[in-house]
Every structure is written in C-alpha cells, then in structure tokens.
Design an enzyme around this catalytic site. Structure first.
Site, PDB file in Angstrom:
ATOM      1  N   ASP A   9      -9.435   3.923   3.118  1.00  0.00           N
ATOM      2  CA  ASP A   9      -8.554   2.988   2.427  1.00  0.00           C
ATOM      3  C   ASP A   9      -7.927   2.137   3.516  1.00  0.00           C
ATOM      4  O   ASP A   9      -7.096   2.630   4.277  1.00  0.00           O
ATOM      5  CB  ASP A   9      -7.486   3.725   1.631  1.00  0.00           C
ATOM      6  CG  ASP A   9      -6.692   2.797   0.718  1.00  0.00           C
ATOM      7  OD1 ASP A   9      -6.575   1.600   1.040  1.00  0.00           O
ATOM      8  OD2 ASP A   9      -6.180   3.281  -0.307  1.00  0.00           O
ATOM      9  N   ILE A  13      -1.640   4.565   4.615  1.00  0.00           N
ATOM     10  CA  ILE A  13      -0.601   5.277   3.863  1.00  0.00           C
ATOM     11  C   ILE A  13       0.180   4.254   3.043  1.00  0.00           C
ATOM     12  O   ILE A  13       0.852   3.388   3.590  1.00  0.00           O
ATOM     13  CB  ILE A  13       0.362   6.042   4.804  1.00  0.00           C
ATOM     14  CG1 ILE A  13      -0.413   7.057   5.653  1.00  0.00           C
ATOM     15  CG2 ILE A  13       1.453   6.751   3.991  1.00  0.00           C
ATOM     16  CD1 ILE A  13       0.430   7.763   6.711  1.00  0.00           C
ATOM     17  N   HIS A  14       0.095   4.372   1.724  1.00  0.00           N
ATOM     18  CA  HIS A  14       0.812   3.478   0.818  1.00  0.00           C
ATOM     19  C   HIS A  14       1.193   4.293  -0.404  1.00  0.00           C
ATOM     20  O   HIS A  14       1.005   5.509  -0.431  1.00  0.00           O
ATOM     21  CB  HIS A  14      -0.039   2.249   0.463  1.00  0.00           C
ATOM     22  CG  HIS A  14      -1.364   2.602  -0.130  1.00  0.00           C
ATOM     23  ND1 HIS A  14      -1.553   2.795  -1.473  1.00  0.00           N
ATOM     24  CD2 HIS A  14      -2.558   2.840   0.459  1.00  0.00           C
ATOM     25  CE1 HIS A  14      -2.814   3.127  -1.688  1.00  0.00           C
ATOM     26  NE2 HIS A  14      -3.443   3.159  -0.538  1.00  0.00           N
ATOM     27  N   GLY A  15       1.706   3.669  -1.421  1.00  0.00           N
ATOM     28  CA  GLY A  15       2.231   4.388  -2.587  1.00  0.00           C
ATOM     29  C   GLY A  15       1.312   5.429  -3.178  1.00  0.00           C
ATOM     30  O   GLY A  15       1.708   6.557  -3.421  1.00  0.00           O
TER      31      GLY A  15
END
Length: 163
Positions: A9, A13-15
């Site tokens: 991805d 690091i995201h929601g």
C-alpha cells in the site's frame, strides 16, 4: 517472526491500516520496509506517529528486514509488513522470508502504469515481481479493507493480457 499480514500500500500507515487491519490481525508491530522511506527522516517520524496506540512501528530498509528476519530477533513477535512495491517483496522472499499471502491495498497510477482496478496500477516490473511471487506459492489478493471481497491479482492480470 509471526507475519500476520504482508501488504503493499503505497500510502503505508493510514486510517485503514492503523485501525481495521491492525485490530483484525492482532499485530504488536508494524514494519514499513522501503529503502526510499527509510532515508526520509520526516516521513519516518510521521509514519511512527501514525501507528495505533500500543503498536510499535518501525521503518527499515529491505536489507535490514532480511537481517532481522535471519537473526530471529523478532521470532515471536506478531508483525504486519508494509511495502510500497512488489519488487521489495520479491527481494525478501528471495532471501528466505516465507509469505503465504500478500495483500495489495493500493498502488498509485503514474506514467507507464496500467490501471487494473480503481486503486491498483502496475507496470512490467510490478508484473514480473508478482509472477515470481505467484510461482513461489504466495497468494496475491487485492482488498482495501478486510470486509472487501478478495480479488485475485493473477486472474486480473490474465484477463488484462487477453484484452
């Protein structure tokens, strides 16, 4: 190392990662593996800060990941591995890191890439890496979040080749 999720991805690091995937997998540590990101002090700091409470985050190079895996340092640690591209995944698999599956959560479109879903774009280098991983028995599945239906990457690549 107890690898609970290996994921590509390019947002890292995201929601979705911080909330849904980390809770589902029960990880203790998120390891971002990228030579480019590991050299970017600000981005490293921001990624570490984005980790959910109680979950350690590290940003390391591909070489460092291989060294840590081979050393057994994190042998009993439940981890999520996050990558920005399939070439880095191929490198660690070639070094002996075993993956049962690889989740593809997002690969941005850029010049020279072809969109195969609305959030996954690939070029020939990506396809070559995915073909190698598939040959090693790694399940290649596309899902943004766990509730999404699994879409198998190799089926999409086969359809795209026929079109």
């Amino acid at each position: 190392m107890d690898i609970r999720l290996a994921r590509i991805d390019d947002r890292l690091i995201h929601g979705q990662v911080a909330t849904v995937w980390s809770k589902l997998t029960g990880v203790e540590r998120i390891i971002v593996i990228s030579d480019v990101v590991a050299q970017d002090t600000l981005r490293k700091f921001l990624l570490k800060e984005a980790a959910p409470p109680g979950i350690m985050a590290n940003v390391i190079t591909v070489k460092k990941m291989i060294q840590i895996f081979q050393s057994g340092l994190l042998a009993k640690t439940k981890v999520m591995l996050l990558f920005t591209n399939p070439q880095d995944v191929e490198t660690i698999v070639r070094s002996g890191v075993h993956l049962d599956s690889l989740n593809i959560g997002g690969m941005s479109f850029s010049e020279g890439k072809t969109m195969i879903t609305n959030f996954v774009s690939v070029d020939q280098r990506d396809i070559d890496a995915f073909l190698y991983l598939n040959d090693q028995g790694v399940e290649l599945e596309i899902r943004k979040v766990p509730a999404d239906r699994k879409v198998f990457l190799m089926e999409l690549l086969t359809k795209a080749k026929k079109a």
